[in-house]
Motif scaffolding. Structure first.
Motif, PDB file in Angstrom:
ATOM      1  N   GLU A  44      83.445  34.686 -89.831  1.00  0.00           N
ATOM      2  CA  GLU A  44      84.777  34.869 -89.286  1.00  0.00           C
ATOM      3  C   GLU A  44      84.874  34.162 -87.934  1.00  0.00           C
ATOM      4  O   GLU A  44      83.934  34.182 -87.137  1.00  0.00           O
ATOM      5  CB  GLU A  44      85.093  36.354 -89.119  1.00  0.00           C
ATOM      6  CG  GLU A  44      85.152  37.106 -90.442  1.00  0.00           C
ATOM      7  CD  GLU A  44      85.498  38.565 -90.261  1.00  0.00           C
ATOM      8  OE1 GLU A  44      85.615  38.992 -89.095  1.00  0.00           O
ATOM      9  OE2 GLU A  44      85.645  39.276 -91.266  1.00  0.00           O
ATOM     10  N   HIS A  85      83.463  38.011 -98.810  1.00  0.00           N
ATOM     11  CA  HIS A  85      84.403  37.321 -97.932  1.00  0.00           C
ATOM     12  C   HIS A  85      84.525  35.861 -98.357  1.00  0.00           C
ATOM     13  O   HIS A  85      83.602  35.066 -98.166  1.00  0.00           O
ATOM     14  CB  HIS A  85      83.927  37.419 -96.482  1.00  0.00           C
ATOM     15  CG  HIS A  85      84.871  36.771 -95.513  1.00  0.00           C
ATOM     16  ND1 HIS A  85      84.458  36.123 -94.380  1.00  0.00           N
ATOM     17  CD2 HIS A  85      86.224  36.676 -95.524  1.00  0.00           C
ATOM     18  CE1 HIS A  85      85.506  35.648 -93.731  1.00  0.00           C
ATOM     19  NE2 HIS A  85      86.581  35.975 -94.409  1.00  0.00           N
ATOM     20  N   HIS A 111      79.401  36.907 -90.151  1.00  0.00           N
ATOM     21  CA  HIS A 111      80.248  37.238 -91.295  1.00  0.00           C
ATOM     22  C   HIS A 111      81.206  36.097 -91.644  1.00  0.00           C
ATOM     23  O   HIS A 111      82.150  36.289 -92.410  1.00  0.00           O
ATOM     24  CB  HIS A 111      81.061  38.501 -90.986  1.00  0.00           C
ATOM     25  CG  HIS A 111      80.212  39.685 -90.634  1.00  0.00           C
ATOM     26  ND1 HIS A 111      79.370  40.292 -91.531  1.00  0.00           N
ATOM     27  CD2 HIS A 111      80.064  40.347 -89.447  1.00  0.00           C
ATOM     28  CE1 HIS A 111      78.749  41.297 -90.943  1.00  0.00           C
ATOM     29  NE2 HIS A 111      79.149  41.354 -89.681  1.00  0.00           N
ATOM     30  N   SER A 136      91.740  32.987 -96.004  1.00  0.00           N
ATOM     31  CA  SER A 136      90.622  33.841 -96.413  1.00  0.00           C
ATOM     32  C   SER A 136      91.118  35.124 -97.052  1.00  0.00           C
ATOM     33  O   SER A 136      92.256  35.549 -96.863  1.00  0.00           O
ATOM     34  CB  SER A 136      89.738  34.166 -95.203  1.00  0.00           C
ATOM     35  OG  SER A 136      90.470  34.879 -94.218  1.00  0.00           O
ATOM     36  N   PHE A 163      89.175  39.030 -98.771  1.00  0.00           N
ATOM     37  CA  PHE A 163      87.981  39.760 -99.177  1.00  0.00           C
ATOM     38  C   PHE A 163      88.086  40.064-100.656  1.00  0.00           C
ATOM     39  O   PHE A 163      89.047  40.686-101.111  1.00  0.00           O
ATOM     40  CB  PHE A 163      87.826  41.057 -98.383  1.00  0.00           C
ATOM     41  CG  PHE A 163      86.587  41.824 -98.755  1.00  0.00           C
ATOM     42  CD1 PHE A 163      85.344  41.409 -98.304  1.00  0.00           C
ATOM     43  CD2 PHE A 163      86.665  42.933 -99.576  1.00  0.00           C
ATOM     44  CE1 PHE A 163      84.202  42.096 -98.667  1.00  0.00           C
ATOM     45  CE2 PHE A 163      85.528  43.638 -99.933  1.00  0.00           C
ATOM     46  CZ  PHE A 163      84.283  43.211 -99.467  1.00  0.00           C
TER      47      PHE A 163
END
Length: 347
Positions: free
Chosen positions: A161, A115, A159, A198, A200
């Protein structure tokens, strides 16, 4: 307004603008028009070469065209090749749109799979209308499949986020054409302080990298309708002929909280039931929710179990049980009594 001829916005007389430099020219406030022309006056036959022209219109508190410029930026990881080509996060808010990272040294670059994110702190809350991202001149796929999120706080989970993220735009294409300024409009009424880009990254050597982020927006008060929450309160103090205690708090006789018709808050759905009601009614509801029912307590349950059950079916079951117990007892005792009697008779 009748325009009889061209109006001069700015006359730039210096010889050169630096490589990768974003030059800003301020026009007089009275200028109005539809077409903007940039002209080069030179004796030599040299071409006029530009990479991007940004025209600001009605720049006021409701239309601010580069909220992120020179603001504090961070990112998940940072690439550093040891040759002054470091991809620090701040390089994407320095005003330099040069897409050539080694030459302009003005692009951010992460350095890890998983991430990956880049983030800028706008210092205060703004109504975010659009986010533009300048892509690099090579490896354009590194800007593909990105999400642009807006948050009011800098709180995130394990994570990395955001807890309260609001999606501005999701760009689902696998890449962006090289050297392109990707313009991503946000959905309506998004207010926040932190902007995060962002993606992944599932494979090695596929990082998040770009050269400039331009955030457009304005003051939250510019959203159509009222964005604040208003409360009207009537306070009455108890007064008597005798001397009163000045430490007593005023008695609140009526308080009503009103929710505006237009509200950008993401929590509106969960709190709407508490508006347009008096504090007294809210307190009564809270007392009812906190009150424990006697029937749910352990002591009441124990008492309930120990009391007599007066139902006929229950009594009948009890009688049958007693008869069965007596029968079992007699079947054990009677043979022994008979054997003892026969033994005594034989003697």
């Amino acid at each position: 307004m009748d325009l009889t001829g061209p109006q001069l916005c700015y006359n730039y007389t210096s010889n050169v603008i630096g490589p990768g430099e974003l030059k800003t020219f301020k026009c007089p406030a009275s200028i109005e028009g539809r077409f903007v022309r940039i002209t080069k006056h030179t004796v030599a036959s040299t071409a006029l070469r530009l990479c991007e022209v940004i025209v600001e219109v009605n720049a006021d508190t409701c239309t601010i065209l580069d909220l992120a410029l020179n603001k504090s930026a961070t990112q998940s990881t940072t690439y550093d090749d040891g040759k002054d080509h470091a991809g620090d996060a701040w390089r994407s808010v320095d005003g330099n749109l040069d897409p050539n990272m080694p030459v302009g040294q003005s692009c951010s670059h992460t350095d890890q799979v998983g991430h990956q994110w880049w983030q800028v702190d706008l210092v205060r809350y703004y109504h975010i209308t659009q986010v533009s991202i300048q892509n690099r001149d090579v490896v354009p796929h590194r800007l593909g499949n990105v999400s642009v999120e807006v948050s009011e706080t800098n709180n995130f989970d394990i994570h990395s986020e955001f807890y309260d993220a609001k999606l501005c735009h999701y760009y689902e294409a696998s890449d962006v054409p090289a050297s392109t300024l990707l313009i991503l409009p946000c959905s309506d009424n998004i207010v926040g302080r932190y902007i995060r880009i962002s993606k992944f990254v599932p494979i090695l050597y596929d990082v998040l990298s770009f050269c400039e982020v331009i955030v457009e927006g304005g003051d939250p008060s510019c959203i159509q309708g009222t964005t604040g929450i208003t409360a009207t309160t009537t306070v009455t103090e108890n007064t008597t002929d005798e001397q009163t205690d000045t430490t007593d708090s005023p008695e609140i006789t009526s308080t009503t909280i009103s929710l505006p018709s237009t509200c950008p808050c993401s929590c509106r759905g969960s709190i709407e039931k508490y508006y347009n009601r008096s504090i007294e009614s809210l307190l009564d509801e809270l007392r009812e929710e906190l009150m424990v029912s006697k029937k749910e307590t352990a002591s009441y349950t124990r008492t309930l179990v120990s009391v007599d059950d007066g139902r006929t079916s229950s009594r009948n079951i009890g009688y049958v049980g007693i008869v069965l117990l007596v029968a079992v007892g007699l079947s054990i005792v009677v043979p022994d009594v008979v054997s003892l009697a026969m033994y005594m008779k034989g003697k």
